[in-house]
Design a protein around this motif. Sequence first.
Motif, short mmCIF file in Angstrom:
data_model
loop_
_atom_site.label_atom_id
_atom_site.label_comp_id
_atom_site.label_asym_id
_atom_site.label_seq_id
_atom_site.Cartn_x
_atom_site.Cartn_y
_atom_site.Cartn_z
N ARG A 61 -12.70 39.77 14.46
CA ARG A 61 -13.66 40.87 14.56
C ARG A 61 -13.94 41.24 16.01
N THR A 62 -13.58 40.37 16.93
CA THR A 62 -13.73 40.65 18.35
C THR A 62 -12.35 40.65 18.99
N GLY A 63 -12.16 41.41 20.05
CA GLY A 63 -10.86 41.52 20.69
C GLY A 63 -10.53 40.32 21.54
N GLN A 71 -4.62 48.41 22.67
CA GLN A 71 -5.06 47.19 23.32
C GLN A 71 -4.57 47.07 24.75
N HIS A 80 -7.93 46.52 11.32
CA HIS A 80 -9.17 46.25 10.60
C HIS A 80 -9.16 47.05 9.30
N PRO A 101 -13.18 31.67 20.97
CA PRO A 101 -13.96 32.01 19.79
C PRO A 101 -14.70 30.81 19.23
N ASP A 130 -21.82 32.17 11.67
CA ASP A 130 -21.33 33.54 11.80
C ASP A 130 -19.87 33.67 11.35
#
Length: 357
Positions: free
Chosen positions: A306-308, A38, A90, A61, A246
């Motif tokens: 799920r997203t950085g 990261q 993950h 988010p 979502d």
Amino acid sequence: MSDDDLSTLRLLRQDDVPPEVLDAALDRARMRFDAAAQAATVTAPGTGGAGPARTVPPVRPRRRFRPVLVAGAAVVLAGGLVASGIGITHWSSPAPAAAATLREAARAAADDRAPVGAFTKVVETERALGYATSDGEHYDEGYLAPTTSTTWVPADVSGTWVRETWSGPATTFYGGAAARKAAADDYAAEAHRDDPRWERAVGGDFTVGELGGVRPGTLTVADIEGLPRDPDALVRRIEDAPRAVDTTDAEHVFDTVQELLRTGLVPADLRAAMYEALATLPGIVVTEEQASLDGRVGTAVGLPARTGGERQDVIIDRTSGTYLGERTVQTQRNGSIPAGTLIDSVSVRVLPVDDQP
């Protein structure tokens, strides 16, 4: 390779290492690997790779997805995190270390015999990151500012709640003049320590229908008494409730449990069921074994996004089963704001009292 990595390799070669010890060591190694991944940044366009790293303005988010911490470890820098201990993983099943931690906390919560008063006093101490732009285009500076709210909740939650809120000036800055000006402007508009904001609301509805109110069917404090104490049934009940667009089942369960725990009104038996429910979620991991939140130490347990960009955790004392609070961590550098910066943290303290102001 670090000394910790060498220690992990040595553990792998031993035959008599308890599984939980080996699992924890592997978790730490995975987190260090993810943290290193990261740390990569993107150079400014047109600089041929020689310019400073830049990022796009932060995007919040769509779902409120915060972290869990479990107490029983050494102190980390207050209000911040050690960058090497932050990562995004993950996996498709609960990590053994996370499941074991949550189940230990569940057993402790089930044995909790905390006293009960006519009112519950809930103190939330929050530190939030405000963003500022140095060039009118990129939100690349920031500041951390504290806010404290104290809420007196009657035993009958449909009664009148009382809340006092006050804020303090920013304590930490990332960047220069833009961050300090934004912090000063925000502080001038907020309730101050010497002039707190007092509110009263029936059933705790301090928003009074703001933004359309609560979506019908959403689980609230009014539902706490009737929620299942069986973990599997609790998961099914939460999955049937309305959710953000979502949002996966695991995310919805994590978010709902976090929201209800933050109220400070979840009784011990339901708290135990919630910890057991979290322990079954695919991808749940220990994100940091030793985390400090408002002077209390715990283990961070989270469901990786799920997203950085960010990671949320919940905070629990596994030795007592007490919910300590939550935090959100920035996992990538954003201009003057380094990876590992605390975006938001909330410490929750609960006391039984006999009256309210």
